[in-house]
Design an enzyme around this catalytic site. Sequence first.
Site, PDB file in Angstrom:
ATOM      1  N   ASP A   1     -13.606   2.770  -6.810  1.00 23.89           N
ATOM      2  CA  ASP A   1     -12.646   1.669  -6.732  1.00 23.89           C
ATOM      3  C   ASP A   1     -13.296   0.432  -7.357  1.00 23.89           C
ATOM      4  OD1 ASP A   1     -10.008   0.706  -5.063  1.00 23.89           O
ATOM      5  OD2 ASP A   1     -11.528  -0.882  -5.187  1.00 23.89           O
ATOM      6  N   ASN A  41      -6.960  -9.542 -11.843  1.00 18.13           N
ATOM      7  CA  ASN A  41      -5.576  -9.667 -12.311  1.00 18.13           C
ATOM      8  C   ASN A  41      -5.035 -11.073 -12.127  1.00 18.13           C
ATOM      9  OD1 ASN A  41      -4.971  -7.087 -13.330  1.00 18.13           O
ATOM     10  ND2 ASN A  41      -4.589  -6.266 -11.282  1.00 18.13           N
ATOM     11  N   ASP A  96      -5.367  -4.324 -17.291  1.00 21.15           N
ATOM     12  CA  ASP A  96      -5.090  -3.006 -17.890  1.00 21.15           C
ATOM     13  C   ASP A  96      -6.197  -2.608 -18.868  1.00 21.15           C
ATOM     14  OD1 ASP A  96      -2.788  -2.749 -16.434  1.00 21.15           O
ATOM     15  OD2 ASP A  96      -1.425  -3.204 -18.098  1.00 21.15           O
ATOM     16  N   GLU A 133      -6.381   0.656  -9.098  1.00 16.52           N
ATOM     17  CA  GLU A 133      -7.756   0.623  -9.621  1.00 16.52           C
ATOM     18  C   GLU A 133      -8.629   1.710  -8.987  1.00 16.52           C
ATOM     19  OE1 GLU A 133      -7.646  -2.359  -6.164  1.00 16.52           O
ATOM     20  OE2 GLU A 133      -6.301  -1.587  -7.705  1.00 16.52           O
TER      21      GLU A 133
END
Length: 325
Positions: free
Chosen positions: A208, A216, A225, A251
């Site tokens: 993770d 973000n 992305d 993620e």
Amino acid sequence: MEYEKMARADLIKEVNRLASLNEYLLKEQRLADRLEFGWTGNLGHWYFHYGSNRVEFNELKVTTLGYDLEELPEIVPYEFFTEKIHPEDYETVMQAMVDHITGEKEVYEVEYRIQAKDGSYKTYHDRGKITQVDENGKPVLIAGIVFDVTQRVLMQEELQEKNRILAEKAVKDSLTDLKNHRALMEEMTKALEISLVTGEPLSVVFFDLDDFKKVNDTYGHQAGDRILIEFSEILKDSLRDSDIISRYGGEEFVVVLPKADNQAALRISDRIRLRVESFEFSGGIKVTVSGGVKTFEGEVLGELIEAADRNLYQAKARGKNRIVG
């Protein structure tokens, strides 16, 4: 054809050939008139006089290939067509004819590629049958019909390619091109079965990306992305072809390591963690990753993933940017 220059024996053969062909054509016409003749097609009929190795045909069979009738020999032999068959299809065509002549198959039927005058290939579908035999039961006349199925074949190939792409999309993550959750479950189930049968170790790693929501929020989802894609490339570059790499969601990524015990899985996972830590992602962004490792000990698939996830949770609780297993 100049019949007056033919020897008597050749003339008799020619008369017999024409008589055989005429008899068949009359029979064909009667069947067509009664709507009982099932062979219809866009390139018409052909007639192979087996003994004299002579083929007669509807002109469409050759003009479709780009030839003018003036280019053809006066007597067209069987080889005029067979020498143009694609090398990969030649044996199949020859065997289909042999099987029919020897009685192995009731009908001669085959699909093949045939080279046109310009070097390209058409796809023909041939269907024929022995219609006359001599007193010894040997073929005299083989009659059939030929279809140009090039467009149908091209459409089938296009459809197959589209189906292949759709099937691939059904098991791939659209962003990272890794296996998706569905594909992971399917392949992991098989991997666990193999491990049970062979007794070889198998480990699962749950990765993770740390604080990814902040990434973000700070840099935008497009930047996020790009990081997911670049992390996927790190995984692919760091692992074996036999390993299963998937984007589990968001993620989160799950990696299955066949033939890797707990110590090996920890080493591999930490090597990936260090690569991520030192890697400069697009835009100069720095990111770390945490991971949870669990080695298969006979538990069911769901329990194995949950155990790896619990170890991932421990890695996060202990300060992130670490591997627990």
